[in-house]
Design a protein around this motif. Structure first.
Motif, short mmCIF file in Angstrom:
data_model
loop_
_atom_site.label_atom_id
_atom_site.label_comp_id
_atom_site.label_asym_id
_atom_site.label_seq_id
_atom_site.Cartn_x
_atom_site.Cartn_y
_atom_site.Cartn_z
N THR A 124 -20.14 82.99 21.59
CA THR A 124 -21.50 83.53 21.43
C THR A 124 -22.43 82.92 22.47
O THR A 124 -23.21 83.63 23.12
N ALA A 125 -22.35 81.61 22.66
CA ALA A 125 -23.22 80.93 23.63
C ALA A 125 -22.96 81.41 25.04
O ALA A 125 -23.86 81.37 25.90
N ALA A 126 -21.75 81.88 25.32
CA ALA A 126 -21.41 82.35 26.66
C ALA A 126 -22.23 83.58 27.06
O ALA A 126 -22.27 83.94 28.24
N ARG A 127 -22.89 84.22 26.10
CA ARG A 127 -23.78 85.33 26.40
C ARG A 127 -25.13 84.86 26.95
O ARG A 127 -25.99 85.68 27.27
N SER A 128 -25.31 83.56 27.10
CA SER A 128 -26.56 83.02 27.65
C SER A 128 -26.78 83.54 29.07
O SER A 128 -25.82 83.70 29.84
N PRO A 129 -28.03 83.76 29.45
CA PRO A 129 -28.29 84.20 30.82
C PRO A 129 -28.10 83.06 31.81
O PRO A 129 -28.30 81.89 31.49
N SER A 130 -27.69 83.41 33.02
CA SER A 130 -27.61 82.45 34.10
C SER A 130 -27.89 83.18 35.41
O SER A 130 -27.62 84.37 35.53
N GLY A 131 -28.42 82.46 36.38
CA GLY A 131 -28.79 83.07 37.65
C GLY A 131 -27.61 83.78 38.30
O GLY A 131 -26.57 83.16 38.52
N THR A 132 -27.77 85.06 38.60
CA THR A 132 -26.73 85.91 39.18
C THR A 132 -25.41 85.80 38.41
O THR A 132 -24.33 85.92 38.99
N ASN A 133 -25.50 85.56 37.12
CA ASN A 133 -24.34 85.48 36.23
C ASN A 133 -23.32 84.45 36.69
O ASN A 133 -22.11 84.62 36.54
N MET A 134 -23.80 83.32 37.24
CA MET A 134 -22.89 82.28 37.74
C MET A 134 -22.15 81.56 36.62
O MET A 134 -21.05 81.05 36.84
N GLN A 135 -22.76 81.47 35.42
CA GLN A 135 -22.12 80.80 34.28
C GLN A 135 -21.54 79.44 34.72
O GLN A 135 -20.33 79.22 34.65
#
Length: 251
Positions: free
Chosen positions: A37-48
């Motif tokens: 669920t937490a992996a759905r967090s936003p990150s810049g340009t989806n870098m995760q």
């Protein structure tokens, strides 16, 4: 608001740092669901950019024992003036109002625990509970690649909040702990963390001990008016002055 929106507000308002946990095990599938669920967090340009190491059972216990021994052998790691670690969390001396807020929450906790001001021995013992995950059966370690910049630290912060809120949705509690940076080398003895990664923080995860006095602490928050400005009117247009014109005007 819809019931889901109300639930979101309740999760955020209900989250707090828990510093005493029950030994009740947390199923691996529950931890995986929280992280998914937490992996759905936003990150810049989806870098995760985040990496997570989940420590439980013998691995968790071995880390606790090794850090306990290290604290006894090298207490200067935490006492400064520059704590041992891969990064400095705060500049020192810390300016106001941040210094006052840090001091207030620290003494609020210590007063609940019966630690008198100036009792360094008792405060050292209390601080040591960090490195036992406050009794939680699961410890999480969060890292970032060293080549990444400040934007990825921002992304990780968002991810951490998502982990904590997803845990609340599972009836679990957490305590995010930057203190683990002091013992990043010991963490690496247990978890396969490469030298390319910075150990940013740890997190205790488990079921809160409702009877523990430490868990009655609720830290204060500033009112919205203290940190937010609502701007609805555009400023009047100002004529653009070039550096040359400015120089002529003041010569």
């Amino acid at each position: 608001m819809t019931s889901d929106e109300n639930h979101a507000h309740a999760l955020i308002r209900g989250r707090h740092s828990v510093r005493a946990f029950q030994p009740t095990p947390v199923a691996g599938e529950v931890v995986r669901r929280i992280l998914a669920t937490a992996a759905r967090s936003p990150s810049g340009t989806n870098m995760q950019p985040w990496q997570v190491y989940v420590l439980a059972g013998g691995a968790r216990d071995a880390l606790v024992e090794r850090v306990r021994a290290m604290r006894a052998a090298e207490p200067e790691r935490e006492r400064g003036p520059q704590p041992f670690g891969e990064y400095v969390y705060n500049p020192e001396p810390l300016e106001e109002p941040y210094r006052g807020r840090r001091k207030a929450v620290g003494w609020s906790l210590y007063s609940l625990l019966g630690v008198a001001q100036g009792d360094r021995a008792a405060s050292w013992v209390a601080a040591g509970r960090n490195f036992e995950f406050f009794g939680a059966p699961v410890g999480l370690m969060f890292t970032l690649d060293r080549t990444l910049g400040m934007g990825s630290w921002l992304d990780l912060g968002i991810f951490l909040q998502s982990v904590m809120l997803a845990a609340r949705g599972e009836g679990l509690d957490t305590c995010c702990q930057a203190a683990w940076r002091h013992y990043h080398d010991v963490v690496r003895q247990i978890a396969p963390i490469s030298d390319q990664e910075i150990v940013v923080c740890g997190m205790s995860l488990g079921y809160a001990d409702a009877a523990a006095v430490a868990n009655t602490l609720r830290s204060e928050r500033e009112p919205v008016a203290a940190f937010a400005r609502f701007i609805t009117t555009a400023p009047s247009a100002q004529p653009h002055v070039t550096p040359a014109e400015q120089c002529d005007a003041t010569s």
